[in-house]
Design a protein around this motif. Structure first.
Motif, PDB file in Angstrom:
ATOM      1  N   ARG A  20      74.837  72.427  29.975  1.00 58.07           N
ATOM      2  CA  ARG A  20      74.028  71.882  31.066  1.00 58.07           C
ATOM      3  C   ARG A  20      72.613  72.466  31.020  1.00 58.07           C
ATOM      4  O   ARG A  20      71.629  71.749  31.207  1.00 58.07           O
ATOM      5  CB  ARG A  20      74.703  72.201  32.404  1.00 58.07           C
ATOM      6  N   ASP A  21      72.522  73.758  30.754  1.00 55.58           N
ATOM      7  CA  ASP A  21      71.204  74.392  30.653  1.00 55.58           C
ATOM      8  C   ASP A  21      70.389  73.790  29.523  1.00 55.58           C
ATOM      9  O   ASP A  21      69.203  73.465  29.686  1.00 55.58           O
ATOM     10  CB  ASP A  21      71.357  75.893  30.411  1.00 55.58           C
ATOM     11  N   ILE A  22      71.044  73.642  28.363  1.00 55.52           N
ATOM     12  CA  ILE A  22      70.346  73.104  27.191  1.00 55.52           C
ATOM     13  C   ILE A  22      69.924  71.662  27.451  1.00 55.52           C
ATOM     14  O   ILE A  22      68.828  71.236  27.084  1.00 55.52           O
ATOM     15  CB  ILE A  22      71.244  73.226  25.934  1.00 55.52           C
ATOM     16  N   SER A  23      70.792  70.899  28.111  1.00 53.56           N
ATOM     17  CA  SER A  23      70.462  69.502  28.418  1.00 53.56           C
ATOM     18  C   SER A  23      69.289  69.395  29.382  1.00 53.56           C
ATOM     19  O   SER A  23      68.586  68.389  29.400  1.00 53.56           O
ATOM     20  CB  SER A  23      71.682  68.794  29.029  1.00 53.56           C
ATOM     21  N   GLY A  24      69.095  70.436  30.193  1.00 56.01           N
ATOM     22  CA  GLY A  24      68.031  70.405  31.187  1.00 56.01           C
ATOM     23  C   GLY A  24      66.652  70.694  30.640  1.00 56.01           C
ATOM     24  O   GLY A  24      65.656  70.470  31.328  1.00 56.01           O
ATOM     25  N   TYR A  25      66.591  71.188  29.397  1.00 57.49           N
ATOM     26  CA  TYR A  25      65.271  71.457  28.830  1.00 57.49           C
ATOM     27  C   TYR A  25      64.533  70.145  28.570  1.00 57.49           C
ATOM     28  O   TYR A  25      65.126  69.176  28.119  1.00 57.49           O
ATOM     29  CB  TYR A  25      65.383  72.236  27.523  1.00 57.49           C
ATOM     30  N   ALA A 407      75.737  68.644  43.649  1.00 58.75           N
ATOM     31  CA  ALA A 407      75.059  67.356  43.414  1.00 58.75           C
ATOM     32  C   ALA A 407      73.592  67.593  43.064  1.00 58.75           C
ATOM     33  O   ALA A 407      73.040  66.980  42.139  1.00 58.75           O
ATOM     34  CB  ALA A 407      75.182  66.464  44.647  1.00 58.75           C
ATOM     35  N   LEU A 408      72.939  68.500  43.785  1.00 67.02           N
ATOM     36  CA  LEU A 408      71.541  68.819  43.480  1.00 67.02           C
ATOM     37  C   LEU A 408      71.404  69.456  42.099  1.00 67.02           C
ATOM     38  O   LEU A 408      70.445  69.175  41.371  1.00 67.02           O
ATOM     39  CB  LEU A 408      70.967  69.753  44.549  1.00 67.02           C
ATOM     40  N   LEU A 409      72.369  70.296  41.743  1.00 64.46           N
ATOM     41  CA  LEU A 409      72.371  70.882  40.396  1.00 64.46           C
ATOM     42  C   LEU A 409      72.428  69.791  39.332  1.00 64.46           C
ATOM     43  O   LEU A 409      71.635  69.780  38.378  1.00 64.46           O
ATOM     44  CB  LEU A 409      73.565  71.834  40.247  1.00 64.46           C
ATOM     45  N   ASN A 410      73.356  68.859  39.491  1.00 62.56           N
ATOM     46  CA  ASN A 410      73.496  67.776  38.514  1.00 62.56           C
ATOM     47  C   ASN A 410      72.261  66.874  38.484  1.00 62.56           C
ATOM     48  O   ASN A 410      71.843  66.420  37.421  1.00 62.56           O
ATOM     49  CB  ASN A 410      74.757  66.964  38.812  1.00 62.56           C
ATOM     50  N   LEU A 411      71.686  66.609  39.647  1.00 65.88           N
ATOM     51  CA  LEU A 411      70.463  65.794  39.691  1.00 65.88           C
ATOM     52  C   LEU A 411      69.297  66.504  39.012  1.00 65.88           C
ATOM     53  O   LEU A 411      68.443  65.876  38.385  1.00 65.88           O
ATOM     54  CB  LEU A 411      70.089  65.476  41.145  1.00 65.88           C
ATOM     55  N   SER A 412      69.249  67.825  39.111  1.00 64.43           N
ATOM     56  CA  SER A 412      68.120  68.581  38.561  1.00 64.43           C
ATOM     57  C   SER A 412      68.088  68.569  37.043  1.00 64.43           C
ATOM     58  O   SER A 412      67.077  68.953  36.445  1.00 64.43           O
ATOM     59  CB  SER A 412      68.163  70.038  39.057  1.00 64.43           C
ATOM     60  N   ILE A 413      69.167  68.134  36.407  1.00 69.02           N
ATOM     61  CA  ILE A 413      69.176  68.034  34.944  1.00 69.02           C
ATOM     62  C   ILE A 413      68.080  67.070  34.490  1.00 69.02           C
ATOM     63  O   ILE A 413      67.458  67.275  33.450  1.00 69.02           O
ATOM     64  CB  ILE A 413      70.562  67.566  34.446  1.00 69.02           C
ATOM     65  N   HIS A 414      67.839  66.019  35.289  1.00 67.56           N
ATOM     66  CA  HIS A 414      66.758  65.075  34.978  1.00 67.56           C
ATOM     67  C   HIS A 414      65.435  65.707  35.384  1.00 67.56           C
ATOM     68  O   HIS A 414      65.229  66.077  36.546  1.00 67.56           O
ATOM     69  CB  HIS A 414      66.987  63.759  35.724  1.00 67.56           C
ATOM     70  N   GLU A 415      64.526  65.836  34.427  1.00 70.25           N
ATOM     71  CA  GLU A 415      63.303  66.620  34.625  1.00 70.25           C
ATOM     72  C   GLU A 415      62.517  66.179  35.855  1.00 70.25           C
ATOM     73  O   GLU A 415      62.046  67.010  36.637  1.00 70.25           O
ATOM     74  CB  GLU A 415      62.439  66.511  33.365  1.00 70.25           C
ATOM     75  N   ALA A 416      62.353  64.862  36.034  1.00 74.54           N
ATOM     76  CA  ALA A 416      61.532  64.364  37.141  1.00 74.54           C
ATOM     77  C   ALA A 416      62.128  64.705  38.504  1.00 74.54           C
ATOM     78  O   ALA A 416      61.409  64.762  39.508  1.00 74.54           O
ATOM     79  CB  ALA A 416      61.343  62.855  37.006  1.00 74.54           C
ATOM     80  N   ASN A 417      63.441  64.918  38.558  1.00 72.53           N
ATOM     81  CA  ASN A 417      64.086  65.221  39.835  1.00 72.53           C
ATOM     82  C   ASN A 417      63.804  66.638  40.310  1.00 72.53           C
ATOM     83  O   ASN A 417      63.971  66.932  41.502  1.00 72.53           O
ATOM     84  CB  ASN A 417      65.604  65.011  39.730  1.00 72.53           C
ATOM     85  N   ALA A 446      73.114  79.412  42.175  1.00 72.10           N
ATOM     86  CA  ALA A 446      72.416  80.203  41.148  1.00 72.10           C
ATOM     87  C   ALA A 446      72.047  79.326  39.959  1.00 72.10           C
ATOM     88  O   ALA A 446      70.930  79.416  39.426  1.00 72.10           O
ATOM     89  CB  ALA A 446      73.297  81.371  40.699  1.00 72.10           C
ATOM     90  N   ALA A 447      72.982  78.475  39.547  1.00 75.12           N
ATOM     91  CA  ALA A 447      72.707  77.578  38.418  1.00 75.12           C
ATOM     92  C   ALA A 447      71.592  76.591  38.755  1.00 75.12           C
ATOM     93  O   ALA A 447      70.765  76.248  37.900  1.00 75.12           O
ATOM     94  CB  ALA A 447      73.976  76.822  38.035  1.00 75.12           C
ATOM     95  N   THR A 448      71.550  76.141  40.018  1.00 69.96           N
ATOM     96  CA  THR A 448      70.489  75.213  40.440  1.00 69.96           C
ATOM     97  C   THR A 448      69.133  75.897  40.401  1.00 69.96           C
ATOM     98  O   THR A 448      68.138  75.316  39.929  1.00 69.96           O
ATOM     99  CB  THR A 448      70.763  74.687  41.865  1.00 69.96           C
ATOM    100  N   LEU A 449      69.078  77.131  40.868  1.00 76.15           N
ATOM    101  CA  LEU A 449      67.814  77.870  40.827  1.00 76.15           C
ATOM    102  C   LEU A 449      67.359  78.077  39.388  1.00 76.15           C
ATOM    103  O   LEU A 449      66.165  77.987  39.081  1.00 76.15           O
ATOM    104  CB  LEU A 449      67.955  79.224  41.541  1.00 76.15           C
ATOM    105  N   PHE A 450      68.305  78.350  38.495  1.00 77.14           N
ATOM    106  CA  PHE A 450      67.936  78.470  37.078  1.00 77.14           C
ATOM    107  C   PHE A 450      67.341  77.161  36.575  1.00 77.14           C
ATOM    108  O   PHE A 450      66.294  77.153  35.918  1.00 77.14           O
ATOM    109  CB  PHE A 450      69.150  78.841  36.234  1.00 77.14           C
ATOM    110  N   SER A 451      68.011  76.048  36.887  1.00 74.46           N
ATOM    111  CA  SER A 451      67.531  74.746  36.419  1.00 74.46           C
ATOM    112  C   SER A 451      66.134  74.448  36.953  1.00 74.46           C
ATOM    113  O   SER A 451      65.252  73.997  36.216  1.00 74.46           O
ATOM    114  CB  SER A 451      68.512  73.651  36.854  1.00 74.46           C
ATOM    115  N   LEU A 452      65.902  74.725  38.235  1.00 74.03           N
ATOM    116  CA  LEU A 452      64.588  74.461  38.830  1.00 74.03           C
ATOM    117  C   LEU A 452      63.520  75.394  38.268  1.00 74.03           C
ATOM    118  O   LEU A 452      62.351  75.025  38.159  1.00 74.03           O
ATOM    119  CB  LEU A 452      64.661  74.620  40.358  1.00 74.03           C
TER     120      LEU A 452
END
Length: 626
Positions: A20-25, A407-417, A446-452
């Protein structure tokens, strides 16, 4: 549930988080583009394996656990490499293309070797996923044996640009395009990346900084001479006109176009559904490609190929293919359309106007839909779900809160979100969930904060919102997965100088030293990586020095993994610079011999750090001689 089950679940969650982290880059657009995007594309394809592993009821034996642990270590290496490429200086990477290519090759080999240790035939996974993983493994094997051809024109242009004072404008223009340094905003980001690199590496960079600064100034002259490009629309237009070559396997044999809804006929050949259906409707009874007689006319969806095409589209920055009428022409259900807009709108209405039970159920459905594919992530955000999800983060119902933050974590994978989530005021509420929520909610917060925090300005906002002390608490008291989530978030946030100070003053060094000394706890890698980044700041250096770290650092350099030896040497170098007492302790512990060995056999960075400490030790000898 037994200890082996716990171990399997924790491991599967860690692997899924790494993917998930790698996909979020975000997409890479510099000299490392091909290597970066290829690695991201291949790693994403491993996701179904880890999802099925989480859902499986069967225990893993020791061999399987060891295999997946090797994959976890390899994915951590990939995540770190991709992060450094994504956030690093584009000019520095272009000037060190050989080293970057070597790093990608090393990570590719590490992942391939780790995948070789997994006995797929023994796992409780579907045939479809097994086939996909075997295909991905084969891709890593092929990639392991070959390096991408160097960009000779880029190398030549860089060599000329470094030598000539009056550089040909056409060369600078090519460099600007190839390195994606086309606008003043691009150049501002590059300047920040260079500044951070200088702060973290210091004297290790030598004359390289002068070269980079010289080139950056020349590129600024080019950009200022083309101000009309300094607009988002111009950037979009440039990206839009770069069309990648579609792999032959992704083209329909009839239309030769990229397939949107690939289906398999009885001969095993795959076609675009609408094309083969027209062929059959015309009365043909044969396979168009092989001319064999079809045993039946049933069309079987090729989900594996569809997944590969979707991932290829994402990695190449082009719009994902949509089948005509794919939204709303199917009966509703869990396996419905990729983008069921009517269903999503209904769920958002329940979030806004429903009672507690309806909100909980709607948040849970949106969580799953956002996890499923990129189309859903885009439409859920566009339909206005983000502010409503942020609102129910403060729900007294723990399950509703878990669904909302995930849900916010999963949405944050998309860069624009990411910007949408932050602009909706989510950060303070996510920090509150991190502080007071259930363990699952805290982990995902914690994972959401990392993604953001992938976005630089968000690092500042997250630190200012008080996230770091709460993340440290999760690092100390969380589950194995929670500790990993907290560590990755702290590491990423600490790239920003102000957050280094916050982390040190919140008392992070003591728990990091405990994790570092607990070799069986599975957190040595993370603890050392965070210590290495904190040691580059004076307050961090002082706090680490007070924790009596030299014995454990010397032991890691003696027996640790290549990356851990490198980070331990980096911390040691920071401590020993300007402090004779630490150098004396290093010598008393026999550190000189292990540093000599590291300076000969370590990674490039480890060799430099070890060599620098050895030089300091020699200077001490000179000082103390009568």
């Amino acid at each position: 549930m037994g200890p082996m089950d716990d171990s399997k679940d924790a491991l599967a969650s860690q692997l899924s988080m790494a993917i998930r982290d790698i996909s979020g880059y975000p997409e890479c657009r510099n000299s490392s583009k091909k290597m970066y995007n290829n690695l991201v594309r291949r790693v994403k394809l491993l996701s179904p394996l880890f999802e099925e592993l989480k859902d499986s009821q069967e225990e893993l034996d020791d061999e399987e656990i060891r295999g997946f642990e090797s994959v976890k270590i390899a994915l951590d290496s990939a995540r770190e490499l991709l992060r450094s490429i994504n956030e690093g200086s584009k000019l520095f990477q272009a000037l060190h293309m050989d080293k970057i290519a070597g790093d990608f090759q090393q990570v590719t080999e590490q992942i391939e070797e780790a995948l070789s240790r997994i006995p797929y035939d023994k796992l409780d996974i579907s045939e479809e996923v097994r086939e996909q993983i075997e295909l991905v493994h084969a891709q890593f094997k092929r990639a392991k044996g070959r390096r991408d051809s160097p960009d000779l024109l880029l190398e030549t242009d860089l060599a000329i640009a470094q030598k000539d004072k009056d550089i040909d404008p056409s060369i600078l223009k090519r460099l600007s395009e190839k390195l994606h340094l086309r606008t003043m905003n691009d150049l501002r980001k590059e300047s920040l990346a260079i500044r951070d690199m200088v702060i973290s590496c210091g004297e290790d960079l030598g004359d390289c900084v002068q070269t980079i600064s010289f080139l950056l100034q020349k590129l600024k002259d080019v950009v200022i001479g083309n101000p009309d490009k300094d607009t988002p629309e111009a950037e979009k237009e440039l990206i839009r006109h770069r069309s990648p070559v579609i792999p032959d396997d992704f083209r329909c044999p009839i239309s030769l176009e990229l397939m949107k809804d690939p289906v398999i006929v009885s001969t095993g050949q795959t076609y675009e559904r609408s094309c083969i259906q027209k062929w059959l409707d015309a009365g043909h009874k044969t396979c168009p490609k092989t001319q064999q007689t079809l045993l039946h006319t049933a069309l079987t969806p090729n989900y594996v190929l569809k997944s590969l095409i979707a991932l290829w589209c994402e990695s190449n920055g082009i719009e994902l293919p949509k089948r005509q009428g794919n939204c709303g022409d199917k009966k509703s259900g869990a396996s419905g359309s990729d983008c069921d807009r009517a269903a999503i709108n209904a769920l958002i209405d329940k979030l806004a106007n429903g009672n507690l039970d309806q909100q909980r159920a709607a948040a849970g459905e949106l969580r799953l839909l956002a996890k499923r594919n990129s189309d859903n992530r885009v439409f859920i955000a566009e339909a206005g779900a983000v502010p409503l999800l942020v609102e129910i983060l403060s729900s007294a119902d723990s399950r509703t809160q878990e669904h909302a933050v995930t849900a916010l974590l999963n949405l944050s994978i998309h860069e624009a979100n990411k910007g949408n989530i932050v602009n909706s005021g989510a950060i303070p509420d996510i920090v509150d969930v991190l502080k007071n929520g259930s363990m699952e909610a805290r982990e995902n917060a914690a994972a959401t904060l990392f993604s953001l925090s992938v976005v630089d300005e968000n690092k500042v906002a997250i630190g200012a919102a008080g996230a770091i002390p709460v993340l440290i608490d999760l690092l100390c008291h969380g589950t194995p997965r929670g500790k990993k989530d907290a560590a990755t978030a702290i590491f990423n946030l600490s790239i920003y100088q102000g957050n280094k100070v916050r982390a040190v003053r919140a008392g992070i060094v003591e728990p990091l030293m405990r994790l570092l000394k607990d070799s069986g706890g599975g957190m040595v890698d993370e603890a050392l990586a965070i210590l290495a980044i904190l040691a580059s700041h004076q307050e961090g250096k002082v706090a680490i020095g007070q924790a009596e770290p030299i014995p454990v650092l010397v032991e890691v350099i003696r027996t640790g993994s290549p990356r851990n030896r490198e980070n331990a040497a980096a911390v040691l170098w920071s401590l020993c610079t300007g402090d004779v007492q630490y150098l004396r302790i290093v010598r008393e512990l026999g550190g000189e011999e292990v540093l000599k060995e590291l300076s000969e056999n370590g990674t490039d960075r480890a060799k430099r750090k070890a060599g620098s400490v050895l030089e300091l030790l020699q200077r001490v000898d000179v000082i103390v001689r009568p």
